[in-house]
Scaffold this motif. Sequence first.
Motif, PDB file in Angstrom:
ATOM      1  N   TYR A  39       0.845  -1.192   0.000  1.00 41.02           N
ATOM      2  CA  TYR A  39       0.000   0.000   0.000  1.00 41.02           C
ATOM      3  C   TYR A  39       0.881   1.243   0.000  1.00 41.02           C
ATOM      4  CZ  TYR A  39      -3.423  -3.464   1.487  1.00 41.02           C
ATOM      5  OH  TYR A  39      -4.216  -4.582   1.540  1.00 41.02           O
ATOM      6  N   VAL A  40       0.462   2.270  -0.749  1.00 33.65           N
ATOM      7  CA  VAL A  40       1.194   3.539  -0.805  1.00 33.65           C
ATOM      8  C   VAL A  40       0.227   4.685  -0.524  1.00 33.65           C
ATOM      9  CG1 VAL A  40       2.963   2.688  -2.382  1.00 33.65           C
ATOM     10  CG2 VAL A  40       0.879   3.718  -3.315  1.00 33.65           C
ATOM     11  N   SER A  41       0.756   5.771   0.032  1.00 31.11           N
ATOM     12  CA  SER A  41      -0.084   6.924   0.387  1.00 31.11           C
ATOM     13  C   SER A  41      -0.192   7.940  -0.737  1.00 31.11           C
ATOM     14  CB  SER A  41       0.468   7.599   1.634  1.00 31.11           C
ATOM     15  OG  SER A  41       1.741   8.167   1.370  1.00 31.11           O
ATOM     16  N   GLY A  42       0.636   7.787  -1.757  1.00 34.15           N
ATOM     17  CA  GLY A  42       0.623   8.725  -2.880  1.00 34.15           C
ATOM     18  C   GLY A  42       1.476   8.171  -4.000  1.00 34.15           C
ATOM     19  N   ASP A  43       1.543   8.912  -5.113  1.00 33.70           N
ATOM     20  CA  ASP A  43       2.373   8.479  -6.231  1.00 33.70           C
ATOM     21  C   ASP A  43       3.836   8.416  -5.791  1.00 33.70           C
ATOM     22  OD1 ASP A  43       0.130   8.465  -7.779  1.00 33.70           O
ATOM     23  OD2 ASP A  43       0.619  10.281  -8.913  1.00 33.70           O
ATOM     24  N   ILE A  44       4.534   7.344  -6.173  1.00 31.26           N
ATOM     25  CA  ILE A  44       5.966   7.230  -5.925  1.00 31.26           C
ATOM     26  C   ILE A  44       6.647   7.213  -7.282  1.00 31.26           C
ATOM     27  CG2 ILE A  44       7.800   5.913  -4.829  1.00 31.26           C
ATOM     28  CD1 ILE A  44       5.837   4.841  -2.845  1.00 31.26           C
ATOM     29  N   ASP A  45       7.242   8.344  -7.646  1.00 36.70           N
ATOM     30  CA  ASP A  45       7.716   8.570  -9.015  1.00 36.70           C
ATOM     31  C   ASP A  45       9.129   8.035  -9.207  1.00 36.70           C
ATOM     32  OD1 ASP A  45       7.561   9.370 -11.614  1.00 36.70           O
ATOM     33  OD2 ASP A  45       7.733  11.520 -11.207  1.00 36.70           O
ATOM     34  N   VAL A  61      -3.573   0.746  -3.383  1.00 38.15           N
ATOM     35  CA  VAL A  61      -3.194  -0.662  -3.341  1.00 38.15           C
ATOM     36  C   VAL A  61      -2.179  -0.941  -4.451  1.00 38.15           C
ATOM     37  CG1 VAL A  61      -3.985  -3.055  -3.498  1.00 38.15           C
ATOM     38  CG2 VAL A  61      -5.453  -1.305  -2.434  1.00 38.15           C
ATOM     39  N   VAL A  62      -1.069  -1.572  -4.113  1.00 42.18           N
ATOM     40  CA  VAL A  62      -0.073  -1.989  -5.096  1.00 42.18           C
ATOM     41  C   VAL A  62      -0.320  -3.462  -5.401  1.00 42.18           C
ATOM     42  CG1 VAL A  62       2.375  -2.264  -5.618  1.00 42.18           C
ATOM     43  CG2 VAL A  62       1.606  -0.350  -4.190  1.00 42.18           C
ATOM     44  N   THR A  63      -0.623  -3.763  -6.656  1.00 41.90           N
ATOM     45  CA  THR A  63      -0.854  -5.149  -7.053  1.00 41.90           C
ATOM     46  C   THR A  63       0.429  -5.772  -7.598  1.00 41.90           C
ATOM     47  OG1 THR A  63      -1.462  -4.576  -9.325  1.00 41.90           O
ATOM     48  CG2 THR A  63      -3.243  -4.581  -7.675  1.00 41.90           C
ATOM     49  N   TYR A  64       0.407  -7.086  -7.688  1.00 41.74           N
ATOM     50  CA  TYR A  64       1.557  -7.781  -8.267  1.00 41.74           C
ATOM     51  C   TYR A  64       1.801  -7.295  -9.694  1.00 41.74           C
ATOM     52  CZ  TYR A  64       4.613 -11.560  -9.837  1.00 41.74           C
ATOM     53  OH  TYR A  64       5.672 -12.271 -10.339  1.00 41.74           O
ATOM     54  N   ALA A  65       0.712  -7.049 -10.444  1.00 42.21           N
ATOM     55  CA  ALA A  65       0.864  -6.569 -11.820  1.00 42.21           C
ATOM     56  C   ALA A  65       1.568  -5.226 -11.852  1.00 42.21           C
ATOM     57  CB  ALA A  65      -0.504  -6.455 -12.496  1.00 42.21           C
ATOM     58  N   GLU A  66       1.265  -4.348 -10.897  1.00 43.53           N
ATOM     59  CA  GLU A  66       1.921  -3.039 -10.859  1.00 43.53           C
ATOM     60  C   GLU A  66       3.387  -3.176 -10.480  1.00 43.53           C
ATOM     61  OE1 GLU A  66      -1.963  -0.297  -9.719  1.00 43.53           O
ATOM     62  OE2 GLU A  66      -0.876  -1.346  -8.132  1.00 43.53           O
ATOM     63  N   GLY A  67       3.682  -4.066  -9.555  1.00 42.65           N
ATOM     64  CA  GLY A  67       5.078  -4.325  -9.216  1.00 42.65           C
ATOM     65  C   GLY A  67       5.834  -4.908 -10.389  1.00 42.65           C
TER      66      GLY A  67
END
Length: 604
Positions: A402-408, A461-467
Amino acid sequence: MPATAPSHHPRRRRRTTRLLAAAATVVTAGALAAAALPASANAGESHRGHGGHGRYQDVQLLSFNDLHGNLEPPTGSSGRVTEVQPDGTTKTIDAGGIEYLATHLREARKGNRYSITAAGGDMVGASPLLSGLFHDEPTIEALNKLDLDVTSVGNHEFDEGAKELARLQNGGCHPTEGCYTDEEFEGADFPYLAANVLDEKTGKPILKPYWVWKQKGVKVGFIGVTLEGTPDIVSAEGVKGLAFKDEVETIDKYAKELQRQGVKSIVALVHEGGFPASSSYNYDCDSSGAGDGISGPIADIAKNVTPQVDALVTGHTHAAYVCTIPDPAGKPRMVTSASSFGRLYTDTTLTYDRATGDIARTAVKSANHVVTRDVPKAPDMTRLIDRWSTLAAPIGNRAIGYVSGDIDRGGTESPLGDLIADAQLAYGKTQDPETDLALMNPGGIRAPLTYAASGGEGDGVVTYAEGFTVQPFANTVNLKDYTGAQLIQVLKEQVSGPNEAAPKILQISSGLTYTLDLTKTGADRVVTDSIRLDGAPIDVNATYRVASNSFLAGGGDGFPTLNEGTNELVGADDLTALEQYLTANSSAADPIEPPAADRITIVQ
């Protein structure tokens, strides 16, 4: 001089798993000096007597590059382009997605009986999960439906080696994972061109070096090359048994061969690029003079490639430009690139002279167009995405953090770079508690982590696909020992040797700090006395345990000293390290905040 390497640099083989069962708006106009061609050249009616056709025939060349398997609309900064406004201000536009690219290209082709669609390499590789999970078969299928006519290879076409590239060209199910559907993979309908990639044993190109498009007496030849330095940015296994030759010499060689065959109109598809003077796709590249708005390798290539070549479609740097660069005869020649990830396409008009068989170069005009998302989706592409998404969903939809905002991932030191380095340090400590730090190459970070939901998982939510999209290469996390002197040398290699002109600033784990002084030159830009680990100066005689991905540990991206480490321990893949870190350090109630990216002090 850029402080970071462009994000195109790869991290080797693509990740896979066996867990499976109307046209754009504002444009960039680049045109060679208007020539006194007949006004009716568009209709081909200027001069009868050539088989019933007019003397001049406009040929439409639609092109794009560096798609990298981005079938779904890319997210975050990877899914936007910057557009300069008439008053000098800029705005960003959401762009990309194969459903929209198909619609734009099909609309652009309407009314153009003489239309060619070509690409500048890296169609596959470093792909999001939807394509990468299936060894990029979905992307090849989509490009077939897109009616792509021809492409050069890029460095990423070699991520899984020449045999896998041959399978993408010729078809057949994957040698270890078999068929993903009840139909055998058919391969690409279009030719991949690899003029400067030779089999070391035979000395011959591993794929076709050129291809000729023909229609009603009009002939246009295409020569495809990738950058000569491909072995430096692809794993040794991926380029085993291959030789990569000089781009200019190769293009000149095959231009002569095409000329001998009577093909005088020639386009080079070159997977090498430049660095534009502006980040806006529609800036005027020639405002200060022909080619003054572009620098980097492609500028030198364009200045030296034989005048027999009429235009260059380029890529690799993920940049956008439409420039005229003088050829060796001093004649202006169009050089284009359409950014990356399917966010832009280039529409170039080549005016073919039937009397000479050549392009009337003074009439060439070109423009980049945004693949906007305000047009209808192409239904066949939607069906394709839905079909492959159904197969990928059980793996891709799993939440890993989980992230609180965009991580660029942008900037000299990026928040996401810090996060990944911290993840690899944490993983390294689980393998060896003596692990001191971690280093990550910026080119291996392929996309940002975005807060907004990409599907039905919910915001944050960070999904496996996003990782997977962030780190698609399946590199392992390796531990090696280095002396303090070697560690200092590694940091200096960021800005010296092969990285002097375009620095590759490594992303560093928490505890490592130093100053990067961009007012200096070469290795001096890394200030030796400023390098600290947990506040203490680096001891040149001490031993430091360093975690890095297997590509870096092997000396990739111009870091030969990293290959000199000892006592190597090979760990799990890098996505596993990221997943473990996100899972251990975040929850829905306590998400990870974007790191401050304050470990490197930059002096400009």
